[in-house]
Write a protein that holds these residues in place. Structure first.
Motif, PDB file in Angstrom:
ATOM      1  N   ALA A 217     -13.648  -3.406 -32.326  1.00 44.22           N
ATOM      2  CA  ALA A 217     -12.337  -3.603 -31.696  1.00 44.22           C
ATOM      3  C   ALA A 217     -12.421  -3.342 -30.199  1.00 44.22           C
ATOM      4  CB  ALA A 217     -11.303  -2.676 -32.343  1.00 44.22           C
ATOM      5  N   ALA A 218     -13.178  -2.296 -29.808  1.00 43.08           N
ATOM      6  CA  ALA A 218     -13.330  -1.988 -28.390  1.00 43.08           C
ATOM      7  C   ALA A 218     -14.119  -3.086 -27.679  1.00 43.08           C
ATOM      8  CB  ALA A 218     -14.040  -0.647 -28.222  1.00 43.08           C
ATOM      9  N   GLN A 219     -15.150  -3.605 -28.335  1.00 44.57           N
ATOM     10  CA  GLN A 219     -15.937  -4.683 -27.741  1.00 44.57           C
ATOM     11  C   GLN A 219     -15.088  -5.936 -27.533  1.00 44.57           C
ATOM     12  OE1 GLN A 219     -19.017  -4.508 -30.803  1.00 44.57           O
ATOM     13  NE2 GLN A 219     -20.557  -4.078 -29.233  1.00 44.57           N
ATOM     14  N   ASN A 220     -14.320  -6.297 -28.546  1.00 38.83           N
ATOM     15  CA  ASN A 220     -13.474  -7.499 -28.438  1.00 38.83           C
ATOM     16  C   ASN A 220     -12.424  -7.349 -27.350  1.00 38.83           C
ATOM     17  OD1 ASN A 220     -14.888  -8.702 -30.541  1.00 38.83           O
ATOM     18  ND2 ASN A 220     -13.442  -8.043 -32.113  1.00 38.83           N
ATOM     19  N   ALA A 221     -11.811  -6.155 -27.278  1.00 41.83           N
ATOM     20  CA  ALA A 221     -10.790  -5.918 -26.247  1.00 41.83           C
ATOM     21  C   ALA A 221     -11.404  -5.964 -24.855  1.00 41.83           C
ATOM     22  CB  ALA A 221     -10.107  -4.575 -26.489  1.00 41.83           C
ATOM     23  N   ALA A 222     -12.614  -5.402 -24.720  1.00 39.70           N
ATOM     24  CA  ALA A 222     -13.281  -5.407 -23.415  1.00 39.70           C
ATOM     25  C   ALA A 222     -13.617  -6.829 -22.985  1.00 39.70           C
ATOM     26  CB  ALA A 222     -14.544  -4.560 -23.478  1.00 39.70           C
ATOM     27  N   LYS A 223     -14.042  -7.670 -23.923  1.00 40.76           N
ATOM     28  CA  LYS A 223     -14.360  -9.059 -23.591  1.00 40.76           C
ATOM     29  C   LYS A 223     -13.105  -9.816 -23.154  1.00 40.76           C
ATOM     30  CE  LYS A 223     -18.155  -9.227 -26.930  1.00 40.76           C
ATOM     31  NZ  LYS A 223     -18.607  -9.803 -28.230  1.00 40.76           N
ATOM     32  N   SER A 224     -11.999  -9.577 -23.841  1.00 41.68           N
ATOM     33  CA  SER A 224     -10.739 -10.217 -23.432  1.00 41.68           C
ATOM     34  C   SER A 224     -10.316  -9.752 -22.049  1.00 41.68           C
ATOM     35  CB  SER A 224      -9.627  -9.894 -24.450  1.00 41.68           C
ATOM     36  OG  SER A 224      -9.955 -10.404 -25.728  1.00 41.68           O
ATOM     37  N   PHE A 225     -10.542  -8.471 -21.787  1.00 36.98           N
ATOM     38  CA  PHE A 225     -10.228  -7.909 -20.470  1.00 36.98           C
ATOM     39  C   PHE A 225     -11.033  -8.602 -19.372  1.00 36.98           C
ATOM     40  CE2 PHE A 225     -11.447  -4.659 -17.273  1.00 36.98           C
ATOM     41  CZ  PHE A 225     -10.193  -4.414 -16.723  1.00 36.98           C
ATOM     42  N   LEU A 226     -12.307  -8.825 -19.628  1.00 41.38           N
ATOM     43  CA  LEU A 226     -13.155  -9.508 -18.657  1.00 41.38           C
ATOM     44  C   LEU A 226     -12.644 -10.919 -18.377  1.00 41.38           C
ATOM     45  CD1 LEU A 226     -16.719  -8.491 -19.917  1.00 41.38           C
ATOM     46  CD2 LEU A 226     -15.486  -7.581 -17.954  1.00 41.38           C
ATOM     47  N   GLY A 227     -12.135 -11.583 -19.415  1.00 40.41           N
ATOM     48  CA  GLY A 227     -11.645 -12.944 -19.248  1.00 40.41           C
ATOM     49  C   GLY A 227     -10.398 -13.035 -18.407  1.00 40.41           C
ATOM     50  N   GLU A 228      -9.633 -11.948 -18.338  1.00 39.04           N
ATOM     51  CA  GLU A 228      -8.381 -11.967 -17.592  1.00 39.04           C
ATOM     52  C   GLU A 228      -8.548 -11.526 -16.139  1.00 39.04           C
ATOM     53  OE1 GLU A 228      -5.497  -9.678 -19.656  1.00 39.04           O
ATOM     54  OE2 GLU A 228      -5.600 -10.865 -21.502  1.00 39.04           O
ATOM     55  N   LEU A 229      -9.683 -10.913 -15.818  1.00 44.64           N
ATOM     56  CA  LEU A 229      -9.896 -10.459 -14.437  1.00 44.64           C
ATOM     57  C   LEU A 229     -10.251 -11.637 -13.531  1.00 44.64           C
ATOM     58  CD1 LEU A 229     -12.039  -7.221 -14.888  1.00 44.64           C
ATOM     59  CD2 LEU A 229      -9.651  -7.351 -14.165  1.00 44.64           C
ATOM     60  N   PRO A 230      -9.838 -11.588 -12.266  1.00 40.65           N
ATOM     61  CA  PRO A 230     -10.277 -12.617 -11.307  1.00 40.65           C
ATOM     62  C   PRO A 230     -11.797 -12.636 -11.203  1.00 40.65           C
ATOM     63  CG  PRO A 230      -8.481 -11.305 -10.398  1.00 40.65           C
ATOM     64  CD  PRO A 230      -8.897 -10.631 -11.665  1.00 40.65           C
ATOM     65  N   ARG A 231     -12.360 -13.803 -10.972  1.00 39.56           N
ATOM     66  CA  ARG A 231     -13.804 -13.956 -10.967  1.00 39.56           C
ATOM     67  C   ARG A 231     -14.484 -13.173  -9.847  1.00 39.56           C
ATOM     68  NH1 ARG A 231     -16.221 -15.707 -15.426  1.00 39.56           N
ATOM     69  NH2 ARG A 231     -17.996 -16.295 -14.104  1.00 39.56           N
ATOM     70  N   HIS A 232     -13.744 -12.872  -8.773  1.00 40.89           N
ATOM     71  CA  HIS A 232     -14.388 -12.173  -7.656  1.00 40.89           C
ATOM     72  C   HIS A 232     -14.539 -10.676  -7.912  1.00 40.89           C
ATOM     73  CE1 HIS A 232     -10.150 -11.289  -6.742  1.00 40.89           C
ATOM     74  NE2 HIS A 232     -10.617 -10.220  -6.108  1.00 40.89           N
ATOM     75  N   VAL A 233     -13.884 -10.145  -8.947  1.00 37.14           N
ATOM     76  CA  VAL A 233     -13.960  -8.707  -9.228  1.00 37.14           C
ATOM     77  C   VAL A 233     -15.261  -8.400  -9.961  1.00 37.14           C
ATOM     78  CG1 VAL A 233     -12.897  -6.773 -10.444  1.00 37.14           C
ATOM     79  CG2 VAL A 233     -11.451  -8.494  -9.333  1.00 37.14           C
ATOM     80  N   LYS A 234     -16.047  -7.479  -9.408  1.00 34.58           N
ATOM     81  CA  LYS A 234     -17.278  -7.054 -10.055  1.00 34.58           C
ATOM     82  C   LYS A 234     -16.963  -6.033 -11.155  1.00 34.58           C
ATOM     83  CE  LYS A 234     -20.454  -7.665  -6.152  1.00 34.58           C
ATOM     84  NZ  LYS A 234     -21.442  -6.995  -5.280  1.00 34.58           N
ATOM     85  N   VAL A 235     -17.713  -6.106 -12.242  1.00 34.54           N
ATOM     86  CA  VAL A 235     -17.530  -5.171 -13.353  1.00 34.54           C
ATOM     87  C   VAL A 235     -18.892  -4.608 -13.737  1.00 34.54           C
ATOM     88  CG1 VAL A 235     -16.704  -4.850 -15.720  1.00 34.54           C
ATOM     89  CG2 VAL A 235     -15.543  -6.471 -14.205  1.00 34.54           C
ATOM     90  N   GLY A 236     -18.937  -3.294 -13.929  1.00 33.52           N
ATOM     91  CA  GLY A 236     -20.137  -2.633 -14.419  1.00 33.52           C
ATOM     92  C   GLY A 236     -19.858  -2.003 -15.771  1.00 33.52           C
ATOM     93  N   ILE A 237     -20.884  -1.835 -16.589  1.00 34.23           N
ATOM     94  CA  ILE A 237     -20.734  -1.263 -17.930  1.00 34.23           C
ATOM     95  C   ILE A 237     -21.556   0.022 -18.022  1.00 34.23           C
ATOM     96  CG2 ILE A 237     -20.954  -1.640 -20.406  1.00 34.23           C
ATOM     97  CD1 ILE A 237     -19.058  -3.602 -19.183  1.00 34.23           C
ATOM     98  N   VAL A 238     -20.911   1.120 -18.436  1.00 36.21           N
ATOM     99  CA  VAL A 238     -21.588   2.373 -18.722  1.00 36.21           C
ATOM    100  C   VAL A 238     -21.345   2.708 -20.189  1.00 36.21           C
ATOM    101  CG1 VAL A 238     -21.621   4.870 -18.311  1.00 36.21           C
ATOM    102  CG2 VAL A 238     -21.477   3.284 -16.380  1.00 36.21           C
TER     103      VAL A 238
END
Length: 346
Positions: free
Chosen positions: A110-131
């Protein structure tokens, strides 16, 4: 709404004088009109058949002056603007308790799916890192704008034992500020070594780092998701202070069981409980927010809410330009209608 130069608002007192002047001119026009012999000519001169047309251009002009005077006082209002966030770190719990199925299909998926949806909604110029963190914390993906690499990193999560929420914050900060000498090992070496590290770090960063107000760093933010309480590693509140001193907000998301339950994993069992109080303190200390997600749908809504917060933020902004634009449009409208109906400007 507030004004940076409120003393200019005294100029608004001139508007009632203009209204009185306009009324006086109308009365004078009436007195002059009675000199005409023909009643029809008088009615035409006075415009009794279209009185509203006669008054509309002056009214628009008066509104234009009002907007102009308000603009001169430099009005300030809180409005929604695109956020300045350029980097977001997702710190995600991969401890064994994330296999629990109280959040369908299980907490981790559930956390993985929510995180992927979150990535899809962010503007493309925003950098994201995963810890990813459990008994330790490590960078699963350095900040990037490549969403495919981020999804791959999320899909590679492997469950581990223990929960080190403080470590997750420290590693996230080290990723955001690679030049500040933030070392997790030094923080874990015990209270005496922590004191020594604090002194050494202060000496090392004296010229580079000065504490700033919590939440004042608008170029980055951390989102930490966990389903348990800290069992090892750095004190999460000390880590939160490090984030607060750097102005970085740490949004916390609690998922799973608040009261706690026993979960079995590969022949061993553990008691897991969501430490909401600590997560709330972390968020408060860093001028962020805490969210609780008891179901997969709740978790998805939390990430949607975070997406809106991190891409659009409310700021106190001067809006003099908007009032000036309104004044110009009203003035053009007043002059245009007057030319169209009466072949003159006001």
């Amino acid at each position: 709404m507030q004004f940076l130069w409120p003393h200019y608002l005294w100029l608004l007192l001139a508007l009632p004088l203009l209204v009185l002047l306009y009324i006086a001119l109308l009365r004078r026009k009436k007195k002059m009109a009675v000199r005409y012999a023909s009643l029809s000519v008088v009615k035409e001169a006075m415009g009794t058949r279209s009185a509203w047309r006669r008054h509309l251009p002056p009214l628009l002009f008066l509104l234009s002056l009002t907007a102009m005077l308000l603009a001169s006082a430099r009005p300030v209002a809180v409005i929604a603007l695109p956020s300045a966030h350029q980097t977001i770190i997702l710190a995600m719990d991969v401890s064994g308790s994330m296999r629990a199925t109280d959040v369908e299909p299980n907490r981790l998926v559930a956390a993985q799916n929510a995180a992927k949806s979150f990535l899809g909604e962010l503007p493309r110029h925003v950098k994201v890192g995963i810890v990813a963190f459990a008994g330790s914390a490590q960078v699963a993906q350095l900040p990037t704008t490549n969403r495919e690499d981020l999804v791959t990193a999320i899909d590679r999560f492997q469950l581990q034992r223990a929960t080190a929420t403080g470590n997750a914050i420290v590693i996230s900060l080290a990723t955001l500020f690679p030049d500040q000498g933030i070392e997790l090992q030094a923080l874990q070496a015990g209270r005496e070594r922590q004191r020594g590290f604090a002194i050494n770090a202060e000496r090392k960063e004296k010229k580079e780092f000065t504490p700033v107000p919590p939440g004042s760093y608008n170029s980055a933010a951390i989102i930490m998701l966990t389903d348990g309480q800290r069992t090892t590693g750095v004190d999460p509140l000390e880590a939160a202070k490090m984030a607060a001193d750097r102005g970085v907000r740490v949004y916390t998301v609690g998922v799973g069981t608040i009261d706690g339950e026993t979960i079995g994993f590969e022949g061993w069992s553990m008691r897991v409980r969501l430490d909401e109080e600590t997560l709330k303190q972390i968020a408060t200390k860093t001028d962020a927010e805490y969210f609780y997600a008891g179901t997969a749908q709740d978790l998805k809504k939390v990430y949607q809410s975070l997406s809106s917060r991190l891409t659009v933020e409310k700021k106190e902004t001067e809006i003099s330009a908007l009032f000036a634009l309104a004044a110009a449009l009203l003035a053009l409208g007043a002059g245009g209608l007057s030319l169209l109906w009466f072949n003159r400007i006001l």
